[in-house]
Design an enzyme around this catalytic site. Sequence first.
Site, PDB file in Angstrom:
ATOM      1  N   ASP A  43       0.700  -0.926  -0.260  1.00 14.44           N
ATOM      2  CA  ASP A  43      -0.071  -0.220   0.052  1.00 14.44           C
ATOM      3  C   ASP A  43       0.949   1.165  -0.128  1.00 14.44           C
ATOM      4  O   ASP A  43       0.649   2.648   0.286  1.00 14.44           O
ATOM      5  CB  ASP A  43      -0.884   0.091   1.251  1.00 14.44           C
ATOM      6  N   GLY A  44       2.182   0.646  -0.396  1.00 15.06           N
ATOM      7  CA  GLY A  44       3.151   1.916  -0.769  1.00 15.06           C
ATOM      8  C   GLY A  44       3.810   2.791   1.347  1.00 15.06           C
ATOM      9  O   GLY A  44       5.280   3.536   0.807  1.00 15.06           O
ATOM     10  N   ARG A 102      10.910  26.803   0.954  1.00 18.26           N
ATOM     11  CA  ARG A 102      10.703  28.057   0.292  1.00 18.26           C
ATOM     12  C   ARG A 102       9.080  28.400   1.244  1.00 18.26           C
ATOM     13  O   ARG A 102       8.636  29.472   0.851  1.00 18.26           O
ATOM     14  CB  ARG A 102      10.265  27.919  -0.881  1.00 18.26           C
ATOM     15  N   HIS A 136      16.773  28.126   2.047  1.00 13.29           N
ATOM     16  CA  HIS A 136      16.620  29.026   1.208  1.00 13.29           C
ATOM     17  C   HIS A 136      16.863  30.325   2.519  1.00 13.29           C
ATOM     18  O   HIS A 136      16.570  31.748   1.755  1.00 13.29           O
ATOM     19  CB  HIS A 136      14.953  28.823   0.565  1.00 13.29           C
ATOM     20  N   LYS A 198      12.734  42.107 -10.235  1.00 15.27           N
ATOM     21  CA  LYS A 198      11.632  41.491 -10.766  1.00 15.27           C
ATOM     22  C   LYS A 198      10.220  41.381  -9.966  1.00 15.27           C
ATOM     23  O   LYS A 198      10.761  41.660  -8.439  1.00 15.27           O
ATOM     24  CB  LYS A 198      12.530  39.773 -10.694  1.00 15.27           C
ATOM     25  N   ALA A 230      12.618  26.767 -13.606  1.00 18.47           N
ATOM     26  CA  ALA A 230      14.276  28.129 -14.390  1.00 18.47           C
ATOM     27  C   ALA A 230      13.519  28.959 -15.281  1.00 18.47           C
ATOM     28  O   ALA A 230      13.840  30.287 -16.070  1.00 18.47           O
ATOM     29  CB  ALA A 230      14.798  26.980 -15.352  1.00 18.47           C
ATOM     30  N   GLY A 231      11.466  29.564 -14.767  1.00 17.76           N
ATOM     31  CA  GLY A 231      11.863  30.750 -16.078  1.00 17.76           C
ATOM     32  C   GLY A 231      12.416  31.698 -15.027  1.00 17.76           C
ATOM     33  O   GLY A 231      12.598  32.833 -15.581  1.00 17.76           O
TER      34      GLY A 231
END
Length: 316
Positions: A43-44, A102, A136, A198, A230-231
């Site tokens: 079942d994982g 993040r 981060h 930005k 990667a935008g």
Amino acid sequence: MSGSYPDHRLKLFTLNSNPGLAEEIARFIGVDLGKCSVSRFSDGEVQINIEESIRAATFFVIQSTSSPVNENYMELLIMIDALKRASARTINIVMPYYGYARQDRKARAREPITAKLIANLLETAGATRMITLDLHAPQIQGFFDIPIDHLMGVPILADYFERKKLEDIVVVSPDHGGVTRTRKMAEQLKAPIAIIDKRRPKPNVAEVMNIIGNVEGRTAIIIDDIIDTAGTVAMAADALIENGAKEVYACCTHPVLSGPAIERIEKSHIKELVVTNSIALPAEKKTDKIRQLSVAPLLAEAIVRVFEHKSVSALF
């Protein structure tokens, strides 16, 4: 470090996220990886079996929490619990990439602070120390009540560009939040900095507005901690070329590279993307444009210093 490490009480284990990095760290230290198996029930559910005696030993468990993030965290939490119940002396987590970093603050009403939740889970499971790389948000260290050794990838990336002997360098931050990291690399390369101003209308969508600093005729090196879709980095490279940069390189510590990232990098003005192996890259993400550097020597040195009760601060 080379040869065989003399103290058998240092135990090094790896789970499934980045076994290649773990094997490299083990070679640098001079130890064998501990024997354990990580499997799944039908079942994982995660099943972990530690196949050697661990009583009163000092453990270092290597696990990046990259994709699949939740699977990797559950493996780690169950492993910590197994070690604690088997009377491990200390349980040190070596997490090159800290997933959920993040989500470190409430940007809007009714949002969770998941980076803090993860810290709570790791501590409750029984972790006694954390070694990590380029969080981060550095303030995530304060989410923990156990010691945190926060290592930096910038010197490794900067060393690589120093050896390339590029001329007329400008080091570029893709946003205002990365200026401190950018300054550290610029100091090592003895170069000026520029900043991409930005605006991000929603997650994973970035709009370049302006460039602060002189990039005309220069070799630009964009530096970030994480490159995900990667935008941002692709648009930053386009903006730099439009503003007269001679050529553009990019680098980051953590190559998340999800969704359209590889396609965007291949189509962008980026000449080379330099990353570390904090996250294992599958074959389909290894392209001619991507160069991967190893953080194994840095992490191996940190592990030995922690085990021998020596200062780790020199590695910061």
